[in-house]
Design an enzyme around this catalytic site. Structure first.
Site, PDB file in Angstrom:
ATOM      1  N   LYS A  14       7.918   3.721  52.666  1.00 48.12           N
ATOM      2  CA  LYS A  14       8.339   2.444  53.277  1.00 48.12           C
ATOM      3  C   LYS A  14       7.807   1.237  52.516  1.00 48.12           C
ATOM      4  O   LYS A  14       8.540   0.332  52.177  1.00 48.12           O
ATOM      5  CB  LYS A  14       7.738   2.323  54.688  1.00 48.12           C
ATOM      6  CG  LYS A  14       8.604   2.776  55.792  1.00 48.12           C
ATOM      7  CD  LYS A  14       7.904   2.537  57.125  1.00 48.12           C
ATOM      8  CE  LYS A  14       6.475   2.905  57.091  1.00 48.12           C
ATOM      9  NZ  LYS A  14       5.617   3.066  58.120  1.00 48.12           N
ATOM     10  N   ARG A  89       7.722  -0.129  66.594  1.00 42.50           N
ATOM     11  CA  ARG A  89       7.336   1.276  66.605  1.00 42.50           C
ATOM     12  C   ARG A  89       7.732   1.974  67.911  1.00 42.50           C
ATOM     13  O   ARG A  89       7.592   3.180  68.019  1.00 42.50           O
ATOM     14  CB  ARG A  89       5.814   1.401  66.488  1.00 42.50           C
ATOM     15  CG  ARG A  89       5.250   1.090  65.119  1.00 42.50           C
ATOM     16  CD  ARG A  89       5.317   2.286  64.213  1.00 42.50           C
ATOM     17  NE  ARG A  89       4.104   2.781  63.622  1.00 42.50           N
ATOM     18  CZ  ARG A  89       3.564   2.389  62.469  1.00 42.50           C
ATOM     19  NH1 ARG A  89       4.056   1.399  61.799  1.00 42.50           N
ATOM     20  NH2 ARG A  89       2.515   3.005  61.981  1.00 42.50           N
ATOM     21  N   ARG A 123      -2.343  11.083  49.250  1.00 42.45           N
ATOM     22  CA  ARG A 123      -2.276   9.635  49.050  1.00 42.45           C
ATOM     23  C   ARG A 123      -3.666   9.041  48.837  1.00 42.45           C
ATOM     24  O   ARG A 123      -4.623   9.415  49.508  1.00 42.45           O
ATOM     25  CB  ARG A 123      -1.628   9.034  50.299  1.00 42.45           C
ATOM     26  CG  ARG A 123      -1.385   7.578  50.243  1.00 42.45           C
ATOM     27  CD  ARG A 123      -0.253   7.194  51.137  1.00 42.45           C
ATOM     28  NE  ARG A 123      -0.559   7.275  52.564  1.00 42.45           N
ATOM     29  CZ  ARG A 123       0.259   6.799  53.504  1.00 42.45           C
ATOM     30  NH1 ARG A 123       1.407   6.252  53.166  1.00 42.45           N
ATOM     31  NH2 ARG A 123      -0.070   6.889  54.777  1.00 42.45           N
ATOM     32  N   ARG A 156      -7.131   6.708  52.736  1.00 47.83           N
ATOM     33  CA  ARG A 156      -7.010   5.887  53.937  1.00 47.83           C
ATOM     34  C   ARG A 156      -7.659   6.621  55.089  1.00 47.83           C
ATOM     35  O   ARG A 156      -7.510   7.830  55.213  1.00 47.83           O
ATOM     36  CB  ARG A 156      -5.514   5.674  54.256  1.00 47.83           C
ATOM     37  CG  ARG A 156      -5.044   4.283  54.022  1.00 47.83           C
ATOM     38  CD  ARG A 156      -3.559   4.195  54.130  1.00 47.83           C
ATOM     39  NE  ARG A 156      -3.064   4.387  55.502  1.00 47.83           N
ATOM     40  CZ  ARG A 156      -1.834   4.029  55.897  1.00 47.83           C
ATOM     41  NH1 ARG A 156      -1.006   3.489  55.025  1.00 47.83           N
ATOM     42  NH2 ARG A 156      -1.434   4.241  57.120  1.00 47.83           N
ATOM     43  N   ARG A 167       0.166  10.812  64.392  1.00 49.53           N
ATOM     44  CA  ARG A 167       1.179   9.846  63.957  1.00 49.53           C
ATOM     45  C   ARG A 167       2.571  10.466  63.943  1.00 49.53           C
ATOM     46  O   ARG A 167       3.547   9.830  64.326  1.00 49.53           O
ATOM     47  CB  ARG A 167       0.814   9.270  62.584  1.00 49.53           C
ATOM     48  CG  ARG A 167      -0.282   8.217  62.693  1.00 49.53           C
ATOM     49  CD  ARG A 167      -0.542   7.542  61.387  1.00 49.53           C
ATOM     50  NE  ARG A 167      -1.169   8.461  60.451  1.00 49.53           N
ATOM     51  CZ  ARG A 167      -1.182   8.296  59.139  1.00 49.53           C
ATOM     52  NH1 ARG A 167      -0.602   7.260  58.603  1.00 49.53           N
ATOM     53  NH2 ARG A 167      -1.791   9.171  58.364  1.00 49.53           N
TER      54      ARG A 167
HETATM   55  P1  AMP Z   1       1.199   1.748  58.861  1.00 53.48           P
HETATM   56  O1  AMP Z   1       0.601   1.188  57.626  1.00 53.48           O
HETATM   57  O2  AMP Z   1       2.544   1.132  59.196  1.00 53.48           O
HETATM   58  O3  AMP Z   1       1.232   3.248  58.847  1.00 53.48           O
HETATM   59  O4  AMP Z   1       0.244   1.319  60.080  1.00 53.48           O
HETATM   60  C1  AMP Z   1      -1.097   1.744  60.103  1.00 53.48           C
HETATM   61  C2  AMP Z   1      -1.620   1.695  61.536  1.00 53.48           C
HETATM   62  O5  AMP Z   1      -1.572   0.353  62.031  1.00 53.48           O
HETATM   63  C3  AMP Z   1      -0.847   2.525  62.553  1.00 53.48           C
HETATM   64  O6  AMP Z   1      -1.215   3.896  62.554  1.00 53.48           O
HETATM   65  C4  AMP Z   1      -1.238   1.800  63.848  1.00 53.48           C
HETATM   66  O7  AMP Z   1      -2.556   2.140  64.246  1.00 53.48           O
HETATM   67  C5  AMP Z   1      -1.240   0.343  63.412  1.00 53.48           C
HETATM   68  N1  AMP Z   1       0.102  -0.249  63.577  1.00 53.48           N
HETATM   69  C6  AMP Z   1       0.912  -0.711  62.584  1.00 53.48           C
HETATM   70  N2  AMP Z   1       2.052  -1.203  63.084  1.00 53.48           N
HETATM   71  C7  AMP Z   1       1.963  -1.058  64.440  1.00 53.48           C
HETATM   72  C8  AMP Z   1       2.830  -1.357  65.528  1.00 53.48           C
HETATM   73  N3  AMP Z   1       4.025  -1.912  65.338  1.00 53.48           N
HETATM   74  N4  AMP Z   1       2.409  -1.046  66.775  1.00 53.48           N
HETATM   75  C9  AMP Z   1       1.213  -0.497  66.999  1.00 53.48           C
HETATM   76  N5  AMP Z   1       0.354  -0.155  66.016  1.00 53.48           N
HETATM   77  C10 AMP Z   1       0.712  -0.439  64.744  1.00 53.48           C
END
Ligand code: AMP
Length: 219
Positions: A14, A89, A123, A156, A167
């Site tokens: 993404k 999400r 990663r 990470r 997730r």
């Molecule tokens: P990502 O980099 O998009 O995988 O986001 C990393 C983490 O940030 C996720 O696992 C959530 O803990 C938090 N996060 C990111 N976007 C959201 C969202 N829209 N709603 C809730 N938590 C989020």
């Protein structure tokens, strides 16, 4: 003005695809996960609030995610539009988003869970500049060191088997229904996320009827 949402399970590319699209079309790339990670790294009050939740692979509360997104979009530094990654999400966030913004397209990067697991566990991230690496496809020249800034590569905190399982479960339970909602209202381009990044970008451009991707020499 072009406004896109990019969706896909962790490790589907993404962020890479959103960055490529945004750079070429002068769009703002808005990553909600990056905003939260920044707060964790900077030890802000919000960072302290979300750190444990993020490390466990869980979603941050809707109110906070919505506030962060609304605040970021209110900066209006997106004259030509934006590509937002990591939001919405779940159904509530999608409804919140659609109340304020009309979107031109939703890009769904499609990747089987088995491939997600393989990629995510390989990663690495530069602790200095944030550059992404993958020990399968995008190894750094010197092991453990960033090619760009020489920083140390780290995993990470949420790229563990346990957090990934959470997730993936959340994605299928909560985020899949968002796609159904978008499918009814907007145009969803489903793109196979298994080929190389240039090929995926090309497929995105084709689906959204955008000018073709022209990789810079050497890429
Ligand atoms: P990502 O980099 O998009 O995988 O986001 C990393 C983490 O940030 C996720 O696992 C959530 O803990 C938090 N996060 C990111 N976007 C959201 C969202 N829209 N709603 C809730 N938590 C989020």
């Amino acid at each position: 003005m072009r406004k896109y949402v990019i969706m896909g399970v962790q490790g589907s590319g993404k962020s890479t695809q959103a960055t490529m699209l945004a750079a070429d079309l002068d769009l703002a790339h808005i990553s909600v996960g990056d905003i939260f990670r920044w707060h964790v790294q900077q030890h802000t009050k919000m960072g302290a609030q979300v750190r444990r939740v993020m490390a466990a692979g869980e979603l941050v509360g809707d109110e906070l995610a919505e506030a962060v997104t609304a605040e970021r979009l209110s900066q209006h530094d997106w004259n030509y539009g934006f590509v937002i990654d990591g939001f919405p999400r779940n159904r509530r966030q999608a409804e919140f988003f659609l109340e304020s913004y009309d979107i031109d397209g939703v890009i769904q990067l499609d990747l089987p869970d088995s491939e997600v697991r393989r990629r995510v566990l390989a990663r690495r991230l530069c602790s200095g500049c944030g550059m992404d690496y993958n020990l399968i496809a995008g190894r750094p020249a010197v092991e453990g060191t960033c090619d760009v800034c020489g920083g140390t590569l780290v995993t990470r905190e949420d790229d563990t088997e346990e957090a990934l399982a959470v997730r993936l479960r959340d994605y299928h339970e909560k985020t899949d229904p968002v796609l159904d909602l978008f499918r009814r209202k907007e145009y969803v381009a489903t793109i196979d996320a298994r080929p190389g990044k240039a090929e995926i970008q090309q497929a995105i451009r084709g689906s959204l009827r955008l000018p073709p991707y022209q990789p810079a020499a050497g890429q």
